[in-house]
Design a protein around this motif. Structure first.
Motif, PDB file in Angstrom:
ATOM      1  N   GLY A 173       0.825  -1.209   0.000  1.00  0.00           N
ATOM      2  CA  GLY A 173       0.000   0.000   0.000  1.00  0.00           C
ATOM      3  C   GLY A 173       0.855   1.254   0.000  1.00  0.00           C
ATOM      4  N   ALA A 174       1.910   1.237   0.828  1.00  0.00           N
ATOM      5  CA  ALA A 174       2.821   2.388   0.881  1.00  0.00           C
ATOM      6  C   ALA A 174       3.602   2.523  -0.425  1.00  0.00           C
ATOM      7  CB  ALA A 174       3.782   2.225   2.056  1.00  0.00           C
ATOM      8  N   MET A 175       4.049   1.393  -0.988  1.00  0.00           N
ATOM      9  CA  MET A 175       4.818   1.437  -2.231  1.00  0.00           C
ATOM     10  C   MET A 175       3.958   1.941  -3.393  1.00  0.00           C
ATOM     11  SD  MET A 175       6.776  -1.645  -4.232  1.00  0.00           S
ATOM     12  CE  MET A 175       7.718  -2.103  -2.784  1.00  0.00           C
ATOM     13  N   ALA A 176       2.698   1.554  -3.406  1.00  0.00           N
ATOM     14  CA  ALA A 176       1.814   2.013  -4.478  1.00  0.00           C
ATOM     15  C   ALA A 176       1.699   3.534  -4.476  1.00  0.00           C
ATOM     16  CB  ALA A 176       0.438   1.363  -4.332  1.00  0.00           C
ATOM     17  N   VAL A 177       1.621   4.127  -3.291  1.00  0.00           N
ATOM     18  CA  VAL A 177       1.565   5.591  -3.197  1.00  0.00           C
ATOM     19  C   VAL A 177       2.856   6.203  -3.729  1.00  0.00           C
ATOM     20  CG1 VAL A 177       1.476   7.548  -1.594  1.00  0.00           C
ATOM     21  CG2 VAL A 177      -0.081   5.608  -1.291  1.00  0.00           C
ATOM     22  N   MET A 178       3.977   5.577  -3.418  1.00  0.00           N
ATOM     23  CA  MET A 178       5.262   6.070  -3.921  1.00  0.00           C
ATOM     24  C   MET A 178       5.272   6.078  -5.454  1.00  0.00           C
ATOM     25  SD  MET A 178       9.056   4.467  -3.245  1.00  0.00           S
ATOM     26  CE  MET A 178       8.761   3.086  -4.348  1.00  0.00           C
ATOM     27  N   LEU A 179       4.613   5.095  -6.067  1.00  0.00           N
ATOM     28  CA  LEU A 179       4.560   5.014  -7.525  1.00  0.00           C
ATOM     29  C   LEU A 179       3.514   5.937  -8.130  1.00  0.00           C
ATOM     30  CD1 LEU A 179       4.912   1.131  -7.831  1.00  0.00           C
ATOM     31  CD2 LEU A 179       6.682   2.846  -8.227  1.00  0.00           C
ATOM     32  N   VAL A 180       2.527   6.329  -7.316  1.00  0.00           N
ATOM     33  CA  VAL A 180       1.519   7.288  -7.795  1.00  0.00           C
ATOM     34  C   VAL A 180       2.171   8.629  -8.096  1.00  0.00           C
ATOM     35  CG1 VAL A 180      -0.444   8.708  -7.027  1.00  0.00           C
ATOM     36  CG2 VAL A 180      -0.522   6.225  -6.760  1.00  0.00           C
ATOM     37  N   HIS A 181       3.132   9.028  -7.273  1.00  0.00           N
ATOM     38  CA  HIS A 181       3.756  10.349  -7.442  1.00  0.00           C
ATOM     39  C   HIS A 181       4.380  10.549  -8.826  1.00  0.00           C
ATOM     40  CE1 HIS A 181       3.044  11.958  -3.463  1.00  0.00           C
ATOM     41  NE2 HIS A 181       3.473  10.844  -2.914  1.00  0.00           N
ATOM     42  N   PRO A 182       5.228   9.638  -9.317  1.00  0.00           N
ATOM     43  CA  PRO A 182       5.770   9.861 -10.669  1.00  0.00           C
ATOM     44  C   PRO A 182       4.697   9.812 -11.750  1.00  0.00           C
ATOM     45  CG  PRO A 182       6.480   7.731  -9.810  1.00  0.00           C
ATOM     46  CD  PRO A 182       5.873   8.481  -8.673  1.00  0.00           C
ATOM     47  N   TYR A 183       3.651   9.021 -11.525  1.00  0.00           N
ATOM     48  CA  TYR A 183       2.554   9.009 -12.506  1.00  0.00           C
ATOM     49  C   TYR A 183       1.885  10.378 -12.569  1.00  0.00           C
ATOM     50  CZ  TYR A 183      -2.021   8.431 -14.531  1.00  0.00           C
ATOM     51  OH  TYR A 183      -3.147   8.610 -15.303  1.00  0.00           O
ATOM     52  N   LEU A 184       1.612  10.977 -11.399  1.00  0.00           N
ATOM     53  CA  LEU A 184       0.968  12.290 -11.368  1.00  0.00           C
ATOM     54  C   LEU A 184       1.881  13.376 -11.933  1.00  0.00           C
ATOM     55  CD1 LEU A 184      -0.764  12.217  -7.849  1.00  0.00           C
ATOM     56  CD2 LEU A 184      -1.797  11.777 -10.077  1.00  0.00           C
ATOM     57  N   ALA A 185       3.184  13.179 -11.819  1.00  0.00           N
ATOM     58  CA  ALA A 185       4.125  14.209 -12.278  1.00  0.00           C
ATOM     59  C   ALA A 185       4.393  14.152 -13.768  1.00  0.00           C
ATOM     60  CB  ALA A 185       5.445  14.060 -11.519  1.00  0.00           C
ATOM     61  N   GLN A 186       4.012  13.048 -14.430  1.00  0.00           N
ATOM     62  CA  GLN A 186       4.324  12.929 -15.853  1.00  0.00           C
ATOM     63  C   GLN A 186       3.465  13.904 -16.668  1.00  0.00           C
ATOM     64  OE1 GLN A 186       3.381   8.793 -16.550  1.00  0.00           O
ATOM     65  NE2 GLN A 186       1.300   9.236 -17.227  1.00  0.00           N
ATOM     66  N   PRO A 187       3.964  14.405 -17.777  1.00  0.00           N
ATOM     67  CA  PRO A 187       3.208  15.363 -18.589  1.00  0.00           C
ATOM     68  C   PRO A 187       1.978  14.722 -19.220  1.00  0.00           C
ATOM     69  CG  PRO A 187       5.264  14.726 -19.670  1.00  0.00           C
ATOM     70  CD  PRO A 187       5.301  14.142 -18.303  1.00  0.00           C
TER      71      PRO A 187
END
Length: 563
Positions: free
Chosen positions: A549-563
């Protein structure tokens, strides 16, 4: 600073300030100083051991009264002040917490700030109290009062003895840790209350609210709304929607909200998932004496809300849609929640037992996982458990405190193949528990409720019918992901495929819309992640689910930051 007015309803007892110290002289001195300043508006309760203090807290909770401040001495035999405050949190989570320490124990106080979210530590002696004690307590009482936690008012529930809906309601209330008193309609007190409420057993179950009004056979959503749980999203759009409130979902909600994402968690029944039904988890990191699933889930829920996560209960997800950059979660009531990203953490459900008659007695002697809720009713009974994994072993150990006998029925030759070693050893050393290997349940019998089950030896084929009123089932896991059909890739068992498992010979999954490979926990749809037991090839352990669950949130961040 003035003493804040206590928070209590008309006729209710004054809120309590509790102090515990094993030194009788110190205990009397603390109580004396507190009573002199606060005795008019607060009940001052003193105890000389952590065990007796916890007993007092449980009695206060049963009466529906409140505790404003807890003061505990650090150095006490058998149970330290730190251990007491940690357990007291589960009874009165909003009470302010103070540790009384000697100068040499200041390191313990610093540790307590992290372990029990300590509000303050006081060095002994605190003379004069006007300078060293009262200002601290004044500040804590002000903070407690400002939190505006509503007093727990007594709710009575009158139910049928063998009604499946009554069993479902009690399970829902217990798993959500909602306060109530339970009465059976066929017993004198229950019948009296039912008549006083102006109803009869045709309307069961009846919820008699604190104000005297009644709810007749309410839905889980109506119960949740009555008890003040969130059932409707506050916003139309979020950064992150977490679907499922088990360990993975709660881990994602805590980390998502703590890292500044607008986070909402949607849960069908109660936070905790299957882990929340465990009577004792003894191999979870940081809890050497074990912790119940309900305690772990409640602490995680409070932690998520502390960081600002929104928790929605009694809402079931019916579908998932992709609308450009938005991801939509469709609910069974027709509404939807939109977000930039989604974490699927729906876990698994116990498989239904195929034997003849078993599901006819669901909630009427046959229970899927409900060992903690039904344990007291098993007093003096012969109880049967089907299943060979940890959940079955934990249930057996818990039920053995009440039942005359507990028999574990397992298809395999032994428990060792699927149950943790520590549990196998505990079961072998428990005289109340026996194991029937190479055995299966083939039928259930009864008149209105379970009375007998038929057992078949898988080696010899011999069958035996035994008397029992309680059968608990822990028979494997199904992901229940039919609502994802046509949206994300699943394996043949329904578990969600993620990360590198989506690529075959370097090829990206069909419909993959971005110029990169899927992240580790990402599904076949960019921005939708899977964590915990619902994910294919996951470890199926509480600790790994929280970590995912914590790792998934860590991976959400680069997804949200992508153009």
């Amino acid at each position: 600073m003035s003493d804040p007015a206590p928070r209590s309803s008309a006729g209710a007892s004054k809120p309590a300030i509790l102090t515990v110290d094993d030194d009788p002289g110190v205990s009397r001195a603390v109580a004396r100083d507190l009573r002199r300043k606060y005795g008019e508006k607060y009940r001052i309760i003193r105890a000389e051991s952590g065990e007796s203090a916890l007993g007092a807290l449980r009695e206060i909770a049963l009466r529906g009264d409140q505790v404003a401040v807890l003061l505990a001495d650090y150095r006490m035999p058998s149970m330290s002040g730190l251990e007491f405050l940690e357990q007291a949190m589960d009874i009165f989570p909003f009470a302010r917490r103070v540790l009384l320490t000697a100068y040499a124990d200041t390191d313990a106080a610093i540790e307590a700030i992290n372990v029990v979210d300590l509000d303050y530590y006081l060095l002994k002696p605190w003379d004069p109290p006007e300078e060293k004690l009262y200002p601290v307590v004044d500040t804590l009482l002000d903070a407690w009062h400002a939190a505006d936690i509503r007093p727990i008012l007594e709710t009575k529930i009158i139910a049928g003895r063998w009604a499946s809906r009554s069993s479902e309601m009690r399970e829902f209330l217990a798993r959500n840790r909602l306060p109530y008193r339970w009465f059976l309609a066929d017993e004198p007190e229950g019948a009296r209350l039912l008549a006083a409420a102006g109803h009869d057993d045709r309307t069961l179950p009846v919820v008699v609210c604190a104000d005297g009004s009644c709810l007749l056979d309410p839905t889980d959503t109506e119960l949740a709304e009555y008890f003040g749980l969130g059932t409707t999203p506050a916003e139309d759009f979020y950064d992150l929607v977490v679907v499922g409130g088990g360990p993975a979902g709660l881990g994602a909600a805590v980390y998502g909200a703590s890292e500044g994402l607008r986070t909402v968690l949607v849960e069908r029944t109660a936070t905790g998932g299957q882990a929340g039904q465990s009577s004792r988890i003894e191999n979870y990191l940081g809890f050497p004496d074990g912790v119940s699933g309900a305690q772990l889930a409640e602490r995680a829920r409070r932690q998520a809300e502390k960081f600002g996560a929104e928790l929605i209960t009694t809402r079931e997800v019916a579908g998932l849609e992709v609308d450009g950059p938005a991801r939509l979660v469709r609910l069974t009531d027709g509404s939807a929640i939109a977000a930039h990203s989604i974490i699927l953490a729906t876990g698994v459900s116990y498989r239904r037992h195929p034997a003849a008659g078993v599901d006819d007695f669901a909630g009427r002697g046959v229970f899927y996982g409900s060992a903690v809720t039904e344990a007291v009713g098993c007093t003096g009974q012969d109880v049967y458990i089907v299943g060979g994994a940890n959940s079955a072993g934990q249930a057996a150990m818990y039920l053995s405190k009440w039942a005359k006998s507990v028999t574990i029925v397992v298809r395999a030759e032994s428990l060792e193949a699927s149950m943790s070693y520590y549990l196998v050893q505990q079961i072998e050393n428990n005289p109340v528990i026996s194991v029937r290997p190479c055995t299966e349940v083939t039928a259930a019998h009864g008149d209105g409720h379970l009375e007998q089950i038929t057992l078949r030896d898988r080696v010899s084929g011999a069958e035996e019918t035994v008397d029992t009123g309680y059968l608990f089932l822990f028979i494997g896991a199904a992901p229940r992901t039919e609502w994802l059909d046509g949206v994300v890739v699943r394996d043949r068992h329904g578990f969600v495929v993620s990360g590198q498992d989506l690529t075959v010979d370097g090829a990206r999954p069909p419909g993959w819309s971005v110029d990169r490979a899927p992240h580790h926990l990402e599904t076949s749809v960019p921005g939708i992640f899977a964590a915990g037991d619902v994910r294919a090839d996951s470890a199926k352990r509480v600790a790994s689910a929280v970590g995912e669950g914590a790792m998934a949130v860590m991976l959400v961040h680069p997804y949200l930051a992508q153009p």
